[in-house]
Design a protein around this motif. Sequence first.
Motif, PDB file in Angstrom:
ATOM      1  N   TRP A   1       0.876  -1.161   0.000  1.00  0.00           N
ATOM      2  CA  TRP A   1       0.000   0.000   0.000  1.00  0.00           C
ATOM      3  C   TRP A   1       0.914   1.211   0.000  1.00  0.00           C
ATOM      4  O   TRP A   1       1.639   1.458   0.957  1.00  0.00           O
ATOM      5  N   GLU A   2       0.909   1.968  -1.077  1.00  0.00           N
ATOM      6  CA  GLU A   2       1.952   2.943  -1.351  1.00  0.00           C
ATOM      7  C   GLU A   2       2.075   4.047  -0.304  1.00  0.00           C
ATOM      8  O   GLU A   2       3.146   4.615  -0.124  1.00  0.00           O
ATOM      9  N   LEU A   3       0.994   4.369   0.405  1.00  0.00           N
ATOM     10  CA  LEU A   3       0.976   5.585   1.219  1.00  0.00           C
ATOM     11  C   LEU A   3       1.831   5.461   2.484  1.00  0.00           C
ATOM     12  O   LEU A   3       1.349   5.126   3.562  1.00  0.00           O
ATOM     13  N   ALA A   4       3.135   5.761   2.341  1.00  0.00           N
ATOM     14  CA  ALA A   4       4.034   5.796   3.493  1.00  0.00           C
ATOM     15  C   ALA A   4       4.181   7.210   4.041  1.00  0.00           C
ATOM     16  O   ALA A   4       4.865   7.420   5.039  1.00  0.00           O
ATOM     17  N   ASP A   5       3.567   8.188   3.385  1.00  0.00           N
ATOM     18  CA  ASP A   5       3.496   9.548   3.912  1.00  0.00           C
ATOM     19  C   ASP A   5       2.260   9.668   4.806  1.00  0.00           C
ATOM     20  O   ASP A   5       1.307   8.899   4.660  1.00  0.00           O
ATOM     21  N   PRO A   6       2.235  10.646   5.703  1.00  0.00           N
ATOM     22  CA  PRO A   6       1.066  10.781   6.582  1.00  0.00           C
ATOM     23  C   PRO A   6      -0.206  11.167   5.833  1.00  0.00           C
ATOM     24  O   PRO A   6      -1.307  10.808   6.246  1.00  0.00           O
ATOM     25  N   VAL A   7      -0.075  11.910   4.736  1.00  0.00           N
ATOM     26  CA  VAL A   7      -1.211  12.258   3.878  1.00  0.00           C
ATOM     27  C   VAL A   7      -0.721  12.268   2.436  1.00  0.00           C
ATOM     28  O   VAL A   7       0.478  12.351   2.171  1.00  0.00           O
ATOM     29  N   VAL A   8      -1.649  12.193   1.484  1.00  0.00           N
ATOM     30  CA  VAL A   8      -1.269  12.274   0.074  1.00  0.00           C
ATOM     31  C   VAL A   8      -0.840  13.689  -0.285  1.00  0.00           C
ATOM     32  O   VAL A   8       0.191  13.906  -0.919  1.00  0.00           O
ATOM     33  N   SER A   9      -1.641  14.669   0.138  1.00  0.00           N
ATOM     34  CA  SER A   9      -1.373  16.056  -0.233  1.00  0.00           C
ATOM     35  C   SER A   9      -1.350  16.951   1.001  1.00  0.00           C
ATOM     36  O   SER A   9      -2.374  17.118   1.667  1.00  0.00           O
TER      37      SER A   9
END
Length: 301
Positions: free
Chosen positions: A199-207
């Motif tokens: 699941w690609e989202l390793a950042d806290p938010v996308v934007s």
Amino acid sequence: VCLRGISMAAKKIVLMLSFPRDEVGNQLLTEDQLDEAGIDPYSKVMSLEEYRELFGENKHPFTGVDYLAYYGEVIEAAGAEVEIVLANHATEILNYTDKVINCDIHTRKRTRRILKDAGATVLGMDEILNAPVDGSGFNSKYGLLGSNKSTEDSVKLFPESCEDVVLGIQKSILDKTGKCVEVLVYGDGAFKDPVGKIWELADPVVSPAYTPGLEGTPNELKLKYLADNDFKELSGEELREAISARIKEKDDNLVGKMETEGTTPRRLTDLIGSLCDLTSGSGDKGTPVVHIQGYFDNYTN
């Protein structure tokens, strides 16, 4: 880099990882391996030695890295002793230490609450470098979360205070062309790879920042539903005209309406940011500007 920095400040690191996958889907094991070994991941706690005895070496299918070995090497190279534990309940770490840095991203608040309620001293990655230290960079909201390796000894933090950037770009384009363009800053997309299961989202938010026109969620009708149900007796031009008329007449808020079932129930910024990330990638393309046209068009345009 973050793990090495933390390890340099400690005599011993007890590194506890979830299994069979981490929070964003990187696998240490497959579910089939657990089934074959008769292991319930919700109750089982494994030491590194037991893991090796049962499953041997498991390299990531895409990167070719054995992450347990790699993390251990990073910690030891920084001068700390290491003990690796695999468990899926946060409080299990308290059998080894009561001083915890919780490194999860999207579940961090719950993990922190559970550990604090159990008496632990807890620091989150979002609480490290959430203010400048001796003139350093910082991210007031996310700290080290969303950071990327810059050099062998430094990281690049998640963008801070970029609202002025997106508004400035929007104003500049409007002043020069008369066109109102929506703008966002994006990082990781929010999508899952069907093969590697990441699941690609390793950042806290996308934007972390976007212009006001990107607030909200899609308000769309499911054309296949309309064609197969409401207008099933129509075809050709009559069907096209009927669907076009329904789109033009649709309510401003379609939440709960059957004709929206099967559309994408996600925020616009998550959808568009994911599209941008899929387009640009994160490798040798650099950090481009992604220009999207026609995103808000529909069947009637």
